[in-house]
Design a protein around this motif. Structure first.
Motif, PDB file in Angstrom:
ATOM      1  N   ILE A 428       0.357  -1.503   0.252  1.00 55.78           N
ATOM      2  CA  ILE A 428       0.151   0.580   0.312  1.00 55.78           C
ATOM      3  C   ILE A 428       0.970   1.207  -0.214  1.00 55.78           C
ATOM      4  O   ILE A 428       1.693   1.580   0.937  1.00 55.78           O
ATOM      5  CB  ILE A 428      -0.808  -0.143   1.299  1.00 55.78           C
ATOM      6  N   CYS A 429       0.717   1.986  -0.450  1.00 53.43           N
ATOM      7  CA  CYS A 429       1.867   3.055  -1.054  1.00 53.43           C
ATOM      8  C   CYS A 429       0.925   4.335  -0.775  1.00 53.43           C
ATOM      9  O   CYS A 429      -0.584   4.227  -0.453  1.00 53.43           O
ATOM     10  CB  CYS A 429       2.108   3.762  -2.322  1.00 53.43           C
ATOM     11  N   VAL A 430       1.470   5.499  -0.971  1.00 52.11           N
ATOM     12  CA  VAL A 430       0.790   7.096  -0.729  1.00 52.11           C
ATOM     13  C   VAL A 430       1.307   8.055  -1.510  1.00 52.11           C
ATOM     14  O   VAL A 430       1.918   7.483  -2.395  1.00 52.11           O
ATOM     15  CB  VAL A 430       0.596   7.220   0.726  1.00 52.11           C
ATOM     16  N   GLU A 431       0.500   9.018  -1.969  1.00 52.55           N
ATOM     17  CA  GLU A 431      -0.021   9.972  -2.512  1.00 52.55           C
ATOM     18  C   GLU A 431       0.472  11.287  -2.264  1.00 52.55           C
ATOM     19  O   GLU A 431      -0.621  11.725  -1.129  1.00 52.55           O
ATOM     20  CB  GLU A 431      -0.887  10.174  -3.805  1.00 52.55           C
ATOM     21  N   GLY A 461       3.084  13.958   7.943  1.00 55.16           N
ATOM     22  CA  GLY A 461       3.020  13.024   8.804  1.00 55.16           C
ATOM     23  C   GLY A 461       1.366  13.907   9.495  1.00 55.16           C
ATOM     24  O   GLY A 461       0.986  13.521  10.647  1.00 55.16           O
ATOM     25  N   SER A 462       1.226  15.478   9.163  1.00 53.12           N
ATOM     26  CA  SER A 462       0.365  16.108   9.573  1.00 53.12           C
ATOM     27  C   SER A 462      -1.191  16.025   8.480  1.00 53.12           C
ATOM     28  O   SER A 462      -1.955  16.536   9.099  1.00 53.12           O
ATOM     29  CB  SER A 462       0.770  17.285   8.831  1.00 53.12           C
ATOM     30  N   GLY A 463      -1.151  15.008   7.986  1.00 49.30           N
ATOM     31  CA  GLY A 463      -2.616  14.760   7.296  1.00 49.30           C
ATOM     32  C   GLY A 463      -3.192  15.638   6.593  1.00 49.30           C
ATOM     33  O   GLY A 463      -2.546  16.339   5.860  1.00 49.30           O
ATOM     34  N   ASN A 464      -4.508  15.437   6.502  1.00 43.36           N
ATOM     35  CA  ASN A 464      -5.309  16.277   5.624  1.00 43.36           C
ATOM     36  C   ASN A 464      -6.114  17.233   6.044  1.00 43.36           C
ATOM     37  O   ASN A 464      -7.032  17.041   7.322  1.00 43.36           O
ATOM     38  CB  ASN A 464      -6.441  15.292   3.729  1.00 43.36           C
ATOM     39  N   THR A 501      -2.109  12.511   1.123  1.00 44.85           N
ATOM     40  CA  THR A 501      -2.350  12.471   2.516  1.00 44.85           C
ATOM     41  C   THR A 501      -0.993  13.675   2.537  1.00 44.85           C
ATOM     42  O   THR A 501      -0.148  14.285   1.579  1.00 44.85           O
ATOM     43  CB  THR A 501      -1.443  11.373   3.256  1.00 44.85           C
ATOM     44  N   ASP A 502      -1.266  14.262   3.894  1.00 46.82           N
ATOM     45  CA  ASP A 502      -0.159  15.227   3.649  1.00 46.82           C
ATOM     46  C   ASP A 502      -0.375  17.110   2.788  1.00 46.82           C
ATOM     47  O   ASP A 502       0.490  16.948   2.143  1.00 46.82           O
ATOM     48  CB  ASP A 502       1.258  15.157   4.019  1.00 46.82           C
ATOM     49  N   CYS A 503      -2.177  16.986   3.104  1.00 46.28           N
ATOM     50  CA  CYS A 503      -2.272  17.843   2.097  1.00 46.28           C
ATOM     51  C   CYS A 503      -3.234  18.855   2.164  1.00 46.28           C
ATOM     52  O   CYS A 503      -4.064  18.288   3.710  1.00 46.28           O
ATOM     53  CB  CYS A 503      -2.382  17.104   0.657  1.00 46.28           C
ATOM     54  N   THR A 504      -3.203  19.731   2.265  1.00 45.13           N
ATOM     55  CA  THR A 504      -3.935  20.892   2.755  1.00 45.13           C
ATOM     56  C   THR A 504      -5.434  20.971   1.680  1.00 45.13           C
ATOM     57  O   THR A 504      -4.419  21.934   0.644  1.00 45.13           O
ATOM     58  CB  THR A 504      -3.709  22.819   2.982  1.00 45.13           C
ATOM     59  N   VAL A 505      -6.594  21.571   1.558  1.00 42.15           N
ATOM     60  CA  VAL A 505      -7.109  21.364   0.356  1.00 42.15           C
ATOM     61  C   VAL A 505      -8.649  22.921   0.737  1.00 42.15           C
ATOM     62  O   VAL A 505      -9.332  22.885   1.535  1.00 42.15           O
ATOM     63  CB  VAL A 505      -8.424  20.227  -0.374  1.00 42.15           C
TER      64      VAL A 505
END
Length: 664
Positions: A428-431, A461-464, A501-505
């Motif tokens: 399992i990877c992440v983007e 590591g901050s999540g979304n 993960t680790d993005c701000t929308v």
């Protein structure tokens, strides 16, 4: 006292649990893991395989004033999720280490987590009567690998033989008081001053009080030796549990606060929640709130069973400090808070699963029952993340390892009557976003609404995070909620199909068509916005913003530690060559006498291959420890991708055609 028994697989946790129950008079005869008749391994699969799969609770009286709820946990790393849930409800723990195998990979991970959470720990070196037992060597390993604050409480004569005997130290024995004083002085200035100034032995009572205080702060860890099979040293361990570990605290008169750490189904399919109550009192017919992560529910307790002196018996109430089984709370989930959330229980202590496989029913007719069965399993293990692919009619589950896959397969067959096979296990990877992207859509046929979104990278590591850059009153709250929820759902599959993960929308534009409200008007969907419009429009806008920002696929990396002998048919050079071929990056290598230690990082996808190759590279004497470290950018081109399970907003034309069919 709620006490956890933790260890690497086969170190003897369950055997120690049996011995403790026997010594307390709860059972008349000690069960055997090999014979499949232990108290805590109650599942047929556990008895057949001889391993603990599910955590189990059993109680015994420690003395007239204290009851111990003993929680036996799995030792195999594939079932670390079970340990994850138990940690948040413990008052103390006994970490079992084999006197033969010594400190193993899981032992190291468990102790590191226990110390980080400041859970009081006693260490029990088991199997001192087994051939190959070397308790002194294991003690040195404990001090070097687990904690320098390890204090031996006795010595072993004739280790490795059936006549192995444990001799607990007297409180005034110099070999005990000297080591104890030196350890306690690290965190106690008064003891340090007394020790340095005149080296006069401190009174045993003073040392005992200081030891108890430092154990409670997870600063000191007494080490006991013994054998769970023949009972040697177990009495000293029981005395240590009674005298040194803290009992549960909390008032029955305070506000209700508890944690659900296990969920099971009763004979009639009813949900039963295992709850550790930190404060307050829950009674039958009480209406309690429960939930987590923004999900709150309410339910009436229809039944209670409390663990007390051997069994879980029906009761009218469960009070602070105890563990109770609660009936009547539908949709209860592991990790839910009951009443007021306890502090610090939401933290995840171990890494999530890094493997995934597609579950295939043996017959197409079992697809429906398979999904129901997997949903029930996910209730009991929330880290079995189900990914439903409606396009292909498939279900994928996340796993820690191949043994867990075998257990899932056997459980589906035995408990649900569904025969399954598995596709090849994948990583399992992440983007993660690589830049900033913005997209905007307004009244895109057949959707009535305006959505503008900006995607930006956030710290690792901050999540979304979802934010608003528009006025909250610019449109109904239900529409904002629809956008926020859809953003969270859409980010589960990025440009390459992996979770982003680790993005701000940030929502930059909003607009809607108001509902007709003039006199005698009939609602006309073609002229009014609904929440559905925003749920369909948001994925299209978000994926366009992600395309503009760009994402990079990151794969899970494991830290590894290999101990291998240096000999004519083995050595560090062939090992380093093999590591390079597997994409591993050695960070440190050192030689101590005739033994090499190599530490570094290896892609999770190659850990299994490393395990298979190590015996041949080290003449069967190499020891490998691995644990999840972090996600790192993949080095393959093109990066690995995963098939999408949604309507695929990346295919704009097809997406709008499918949405149009649904809207109409």
């Amino acid at each position: 006292m709620n006490l956890g028994i933790l260890a690497h697989v086969d170190a003897g946790k369950t055997s120690l649990t049996e011995r403790l129950l026997h010594s307390a008079g709860v059972i008349d005869e000690i069960g055997s893991v090999d014979d499949g008749n232990t108290q805590t391994d109650s599942l047929a699969l556990e008895r057949r395989r001889g391993i603990t799969i599910k955590s189990a609770v059993v109680s015994f009286a420690l003395d007239d004033a204290t009851t111990v709820n003993l929680i036996d946990t799995p030792g195999h790393p594939d079932f670390i999720a079970e340990v994850e849930r138990v940690l948040s409800v413990l008052d103390g723990a006994v970490l079992v280490v084999s006197a033969v195998e010594g400190v193993q990979a899981q032992t190291h991970i468990l102790m590191r987590t226990l110390r980080r959470l400041r859970i009081p720990v006693l260490i029990f070196v088991n199997k001192v009567d087994r051939a190959g037992a070397r308790p002194e060597r294991v003690l040195r390993e404990i001090a070097a690998k687990l904690t320098p604050a390890a204090v031996p409480t006795g010595r072993v004569t004739a280790p490795g033989t059936r006549t192995a005997t444990v001799h607990p130290y007297e409180p005034t024995a110099p070999e005990f008081t000297t080591r104890l004083t030196e350890t306690l002085a690290e965190h106690d200035d008064e003891i340090l001053a007394a020790y340095v100034d005149d080296r006069t032995p401190l009174p045993p009572a003073r040392l005992r009080d200081a030891l108890r205080a430092q154990i409670a702060r997870a600063q000191a860890h007494p080490v006991y030796f013994g054998s769970a099979i023949n009972g040697a040293g177990v009495r000293a361990l029981v005395d240590g549990v009674r005298e040194l570990l803290p009992a549960a605290t909390g008032s029955a008169d305070e506000q209700v606060s508890g944690t659900v750490f296990k969920v099971e189904r009763g004979p009639a399919g009813e949900q039963i929640g295992y709850v550790r109550l930190f404060s307050g009192t829950v009674r039958v017919r009480d209406v309690v709130t429960f939930g987590s992560a923004g999900r709150t529910a309410e339910g009436k307790v229809t039944g209670i069973a409390v663990f007390d002196r051997g069994t879980a018996g029906r009761a009218d109430a469960v009070t602070a400090g105890r563990i109770g089984k609660l009936w009547g709370l539908g949709d209860l989930r592991i990790g839910d808070a009951v009443g007021t959330p306890p502090q610090g229980t939401a933290e995840q202590h171990f890494a999530p699963p890094t493997l995934e496989t597609v579950v295939v029913p043996a017959t197409p007719a079992d697809r429906g029952p398979l999904h129901l069965a997997l949903t029930r399993l996910a209730e009991q293990d929330p880290l079995i993340d189900l990914r439903q692919d409606d396009v292909r009619g498939e279900v994928a589950v996340s796993l820690y390892g191949e043994v867990q896959k075998e257990v899932v397969q056997a459980t589906l067959a035995e408990q649900f009557g569904v025969e399954v096979t598995f596709r090849e296990t994948t990583t399992i990877c992440v983007e993660r976003p690589t830049g900033t992207g913005h997209a905007y859509e307004k009244d895109l046929e057949p959707l009535l609404g305006t959505v503008g979104l900006r995607v930006e990278p956030a710290p690792v590591g901050s999540g979304n995070t979802f934010r608003l850059e528009v006025e909250l009153g610019s449109m109904p709250y239900a529409f904002f909620k629809a956008v926020a929820e859809t953003v969270e759902e859409t980010l589960k599959e990025g440009l390459y199909g992996w979770q982003v993960t680790d993005c701000t929308v940030t929502m930059t534009h909003s607009g809607y068509w108001p509902r007709q409200s003039h006199s005698h008007a009939v609602f006309d969907k073609s002229m009014s916005s609904t929440a559905r419009d925003f749920r369909h429009l948001t994925p299209l806008v978000l994926m366009s913003a992600l395309q503009a920002a760009g994402t990079r696929v990151h794969e899970p990396m494991h830290r590894f530690r290999i101990e291998a002998p240096d000999g004519p048919r083995s050595g560090v050079a062939p090992l380093l060559t093999a590591l390079a071929r597997l994409g591993a990056v050695p960070r440190d290598q050192r030689q101590d006498g005739t033994e090499w230690t190599v530490e570094g990082e290896v892609p999770a996808a190659h850990v299994h291959a490393l395990e298979q190759r190590l015996p041949g590279l080290t003449s069967g004497e190499g020891v490998l420890e691995t644990s999840f470290s972090h996600y790192a950018p993949t080095r393959t081109a093109p990066p690995p991708a995963r098939p999408r399970t949604d309507l695929d907003p990346l295919d704009r034309k097809e997406y709008l055609l499918r949405v149009a069919r649904r809207v109409r």
